[in-house]
Design a protein around this motif. Structure first.
Motif, short mmCIF file in Angstrom:
data_model
loop_
_atom_site.label_atom_id
_atom_site.label_comp_id
_atom_site.label_asym_id
_atom_site.label_seq_id
_atom_site.Cartn_x
_atom_site.Cartn_y
_atom_site.Cartn_z
N THR A 2 64.95 3.90 14.87
CA THR A 2 63.60 4.32 15.21
C THR A 2 63.09 3.53 16.40
O THR A 2 63.22 2.32 16.45
N VAL A 3 62.48 4.23 17.33
CA VAL A 3 61.84 3.59 18.47
C VAL A 3 60.40 4.05 18.51
O VAL A 3 60.13 5.24 18.62
N THR A 4 59.47 3.12 18.38
CA THR A 4 58.06 3.46 18.35
C THR A 4 57.58 3.77 19.75
O THR A 4 57.89 3.07 20.69
N ALA A 5 56.79 4.81 19.89
CA ALA A 5 56.26 5.18 21.20
C ALA A 5 54.94 5.89 21.03
O ALA A 5 54.59 6.36 19.94
N ALA A 6 54.21 6.01 22.11
CA ALA A 6 52.95 6.73 22.08
C ALA A 6 53.19 8.20 21.90
O ALA A 6 54.23 8.73 22.30
N VAL A 151 68.67 -7.19 18.69
CA VAL A 151 67.62 -8.19 18.84
C VAL A 151 66.25 -7.53 18.90
O VAL A 151 65.27 -7.99 18.29
N GLY A 152 66.16 -6.42 19.64
CA GLY A 152 64.88 -5.71 19.75
C GLY A 152 64.44 -5.05 18.46
O GLY A 152 63.25 -4.70 18.32
N SER A 153 65.35 -4.87 17.51
CA SER A 153 65.01 -4.24 16.23
C SER A 153 64.48 -5.22 15.21
O SER A 153 64.00 -4.81 14.15
N LEU A 154 64.61 -6.52 15.49
CA LEU A 154 64.17 -7.51 14.53
C LEU A 154 62.65 -7.49 14.38
O LEU A 154 61.92 -7.22 15.35
N GLY A 155 62.19 -7.78 13.18
CA GLY A 155 60.76 -7.87 12.96
C GLY A 155 60.12 -6.55 12.58
O GLY A 155 60.79 -5.51 12.48
N LYS A 163 59.61 -4.70 22.79
CA LYS A 163 60.59 -5.63 22.25
C LYS A 163 61.96 -5.41 22.88
O LYS A 163 62.70 -6.38 23.15
N LEU A 164 62.32 -4.17 23.15
CA LEU A 164 63.60 -3.90 23.82
C LEU A 164 63.60 -4.47 25.23
O LEU A 164 64.60 -5.04 25.68
N ALA A 165 62.48 -4.32 25.94
CA ALA A 165 62.41 -4.85 27.30
C ALA A 165 62.50 -6.37 27.30
O ALA A 165 63.20 -6.96 28.14
N LEU A 166 61.80 -7.02 26.38
CA LEU A 166 61.85 -8.48 26.30
C LEU A 166 63.24 -8.96 25.91
O LEU A 166 63.76 -9.93 26.48
#
Length: 348
Positions: A2-6, A151-155, A163-166
């Motif tokens: 899942t990727v959250t988006a507007a 890593v971006g999926s954590l939390g 989170k993916l960009a960071l």
């Protein structure tokens, strides 16, 4: 996955309904512009050439220095087309998969993952063949993509665009440090690696390009075949699933195509930034958000941008030409800032 988006906006839906005639018109403009840039790429450099020199070189003759210069510029022009198209197509696909407007192979760490794999292959395996370069690059790009996603999926919230960009930025920086740590003690191969690390098309070789064509074609076909699914992903995972889209499969296949393209492009020309980031945004402004049109137009515009950057580098410094990776960074950085500011304004 899942990727959250507007949620989708009304303007986005209008973009999908943009008249086909407008899109065809822009495609024709892009084709003409690319053809003109190819002519400029062959004509401009440290030595001036004439039309007769170009025609003679195309017919297989290299009797004069000018004709020999044309013969050398033709493969670098073809390489710029391949690499620019691959990077732009990869960037547009990554932005669709992550629903992140600032996603591209460089920001998500994929490019540096491919670079690190190639460095490991050069330093410890001694790879020299084009197939080996591509295999290591694709493997490194894939590992980097999976790692960044994990890593971006954590939390809480899963893999959000921020989170993916960071995670990608942090991973890219870590890989860059590892590359430096591996290469600095290796004086024997440091010189050749530094020239490759900048990113350029001056070392174009027909055999390497021929070996890469089937792999690039596979990556491009995967992305283009997933275009309709990318349109569904733009509506959100739940709505895409409600429309009958297999969200996980579409996202994995699209990401696979993007990774292949980014890995091969890096193997051919080194890490070149900003092409996959800015080109899809410029193309959306012209032809809308329908990926069935956006992907091929992005590939066309990416090829044009890289050729233009190569020509600019040669014109600015004819004797000591500026590598195309430097020019794309100079062009792309201001455009990146403009994109971020424009995105913030739209969200207000």
């Amino acid at each position: 996955m899942t990727v959250t988006a507007a949620p989708p906006t009304t303007s986005g839906a209008a973009d999908l309904r943009r008249p086909a005639l407008v899109r065809i018109g822009w495609l024709l403009v892009g084709i003409v512009a690319l053809a003109l840039l190819c002519v400029l790429s062959v004509a401009f450099g440290s030595r001036a050439v004439t039309i007769d020199d170009i025609l003679a070189a195309l017919s297989g003759h290299s009797e004069t220095i000018s004709q020999a210069a044309v013969t050398k510029r033709i493969p670098r022009t073809v390489l710029a087309i391949l690499v620019g198209a691959a990077l732009a197509l990869s960037g547009a696909t990554m932005q669709a998969v992550t629903r992140n407007p600032i996603a591209d192979p460089g920001i998500l760490g994929v490019t540096n993952g491919a670079s690190l794999a190639i460095v490991l292959g050069i330093a410890f395996v001694g790879i020299t063949q084009p197939i080996a370069y591509m295999a290591f690059a694709i493997a490194g790009a894939a590992v980097a993509a999976v790692f960044v996603y994990m890593v971006g999926s954590l939390g809480r919230g899963g893999a959000t665009p921020l989170k993916l960009a960071l995670a990608g930025a942090a991973t890219s920086a870590a890989f860059a440090s590892l590359i430096s740590a591996i290469m600095l003690p290796r004086v024997d191969i440091l010189g050749s690696f530094q020239a490759w690390q900048v990113g350029g098309v001056g070392g174009a070789d027909w055999s390497r390009m021929a070996a890469s064509l089937p792999v690039l074609a596979v990556g491009a076909l995967i992305c283009l075949a997933s275009a309709r699914g990318m349109n569904s992903l733009a509506l959100g995972d739940d709505m895409a699933a409600g429309l009958g889209e297999n969200v996980a499969r579409t996202r994995m296949l699209s990401a696979l195509g993007a990774v292949i393209l980014a890995g091969v492009a890096t193997a051919l020309a080194g890490p070149i930034g900003f092409v996959g980031l800015v080109v899809p945004h410029m193309c959306r402004m012209l032809i809308g958000t329908d990926h069935r049109w956006l992907l091929p137009f992005s590939a066309l515009a990416g090829a044009a941008l890289l050729i233009a950057s190569d020509v600019i580098g040669r014109v600015i410094s004819p004797t000591e030409e500026i590598q195309v990776g430097i020019v794309t960074a100079v062009i792309g950085a201001p455009l990146f800032i403009w994109i971020v500011r424009r995105q913030k304004v739209r969200e207000l």
